[in-house]
Enzyme design. Sequence first.
Site, PDB file in Angstrom:
ATOM      1  N   LEU A 135       1.126  -0.875  -0.068  1.00 41.26           N
ATOM      2  CA  LEU A 135      -0.149   0.011   0.113  1.00 41.26           C
ATOM      3  C   LEU A 135       0.898   1.584   0.132  1.00 41.26           C
ATOM      4  CD1 LEU A 135      -2.462  -1.414   2.580  1.00 41.26           C
ATOM      5  CD2 LEU A 135      -2.775  -1.125   0.262  1.00 41.26           C
ATOM      6  N   GLU A 149      -7.642   4.057   8.904  1.00 41.78           N
ATOM      7  CA  GLU A 149      -8.232   3.335   7.553  1.00 41.78           C
ATOM      8  C   GLU A 149      -8.473   1.418   7.362  1.00 41.78           C
ATOM      9  OE1 GLU A 149     -10.091   2.273   3.900  1.00 41.78           O
ATOM     10  OE2 GLU A 149      -7.593   1.819   4.521  1.00 41.78           O
TER      11      GLU A 149
HETATM   12  N1  FOL Z   1      -9.715  -1.729   1.753  1.00 42.18           N
HETATM   13  C1  FOL Z   1      -8.808  -0.605   2.452  1.00 42.18           C
HETATM   14  N2  FOL Z   1     -10.405   0.380   2.708  1.00 42.18           N
HETATM   15  N3  FOL Z   1      -8.342  -0.525   3.012  1.00 42.18           N
HETATM   16  C2  FOL Z   1      -7.188  -1.136   2.565  1.00 42.18           C
HETATM   17  O1  FOL Z   1      -5.932  -0.449   3.157  1.00 42.18           O
HETATM   18  C3  FOL Z   1      -6.977  -2.452   2.300  1.00 42.18           C
HETATM   19  N4  FOL Z   1      -5.978  -3.072   1.388  1.00 42.18           N
HETATM   20  C4  FOL Z   1      -7.041  -4.216   0.654  1.00 42.18           C
HETATM   21  C5  FOL Z   1      -7.603  -5.177   0.173  1.00 42.18           C
HETATM   22  N5  FOL Z   1      -8.624  -3.519   0.976  1.00 42.18           N
HETATM   23  C6  FOL Z   1      -8.774  -2.694   1.367  1.00 42.18           C
HETATM   24  C7  FOL Z   1      -5.503  -5.248   0.723  1.00 42.18           C
HETATM   25  N6  FOL Z   1      -4.483  -5.282   1.360  1.00 42.18           N
HETATM   26  C8  FOL Z   1      -4.137  -6.127   4.894  1.00 42.18           C
HETATM   27  C9  FOL Z   1      -2.837  -5.841   4.609  1.00 42.18           C
HETATM   28  C10 FOL Z   1      -2.580  -5.096   3.007  1.00 42.18           C
HETATM   29  C11 FOL Z   1      -4.122  -5.222   2.665  1.00 42.18           C
HETATM   30  C12 FOL Z   1      -5.438  -5.139   2.967  1.00 42.18           C
HETATM   31  C13 FOL Z   1      -4.492  -6.395   4.436  1.00 42.18           C
HETATM   32  C14 FOL Z   1      -3.300  -6.499   6.504  1.00 42.18           C
HETATM   33  O2  FOL Z   1      -3.161  -7.529   6.793  1.00 42.18           O
HETATM   34  N7  FOL Z   1      -5.013  -6.595   7.529  1.00 42.18           N
HETATM   35  C15 FOL Z   1      -5.577  -6.853   8.554  1.00 42.18           C
HETATM   36  C16 FOL Z   1      -5.121  -5.874  10.079  1.00 42.18           C
HETATM   37  C17 FOL Z   1      -3.306  -5.359   9.451  1.00 42.18           C
HETATM   38  C18 FOL Z   1      -3.170  -4.020  10.919  1.00 42.18           C
HETATM   39  O3  FOL Z   1      -3.598  -3.566  11.330  1.00 42.18           O
HETATM   40  O4  FOL Z   1      -2.074  -3.416  10.533  1.00 42.18           O
HETATM   41  C19 FOL Z   1      -6.131  -7.274   8.817  1.00 42.18           C
HETATM   42  O5  FOL Z   1      -6.838  -8.074   9.569  1.00 42.18           O
HETATM   43  O6  FOL Z   1      -7.184  -7.271   8.579  1.00 42.18           O
END
Ligand code: FOL
Length: 183
Positions: A22, A29
Amino acid sequence: MLKFNLIAAASQNRGIGKNNTLPWKLKAEMNYFSKMTETTKSNSKKNVVIMGRRTWDSIPSKYQPLPNRINFILSKSKLDLEQFHDVCGFTSWNDIYDKLNDNKFKEEYEQIWIIGGSSIYKHALESKYFYRLYLTEIKKEFDCDTFFPTFSNVKEVSDPVVPQGIHEENGIEYEFKVYQNAL
Ligand code: FOL
């Protein structure tokens, strides 16, 4: 009928990523992403998140698979995902549709969230199953190498669970928008 909910964050120039990560760091967010994709009405069901293989690779290993969600990964080659629980690899959209329509599996999941990247979003937007797009509009241009597809035939709607107004983190403004298929 299946219902696809898409979720994405995009810059003013519609960018969503750069070098398989990202282009911004927006903690609240990302918390919104987690909450929207995780939350279920039934505590015995999970949501399905569908992503492409590059998006899977972009997720930090400590969040792989995305917790409390059933992770579906689309990849042309067969992936070695044996080590993971709640992860399913697929080599075609047809195989994904077959699994989502399986009566036994239907009892296990609530919502379907499409989480990228570009080609996965494009397929979902063009599908008859496209229901809503939860798009975070980041009010700044970023240098990106991957972009959210153009879309039409939607109307903006409100969802009571989505925070309203302009948000700001690290000097970057953004707004949570919800668009619904108007066809
Ligand atoms: N939609 C939105 N609104 N924001 C985003 O950043 C996003 N990112 C993606 C898809 N839709 C999105 C794809 N990229 C994680 C990392 C990259 C990613 C999506 C999710 C991730 O690591 N998520 C973890 C939380 C991480 C944290 O709290 O720092 C999770 O449990 O969802």
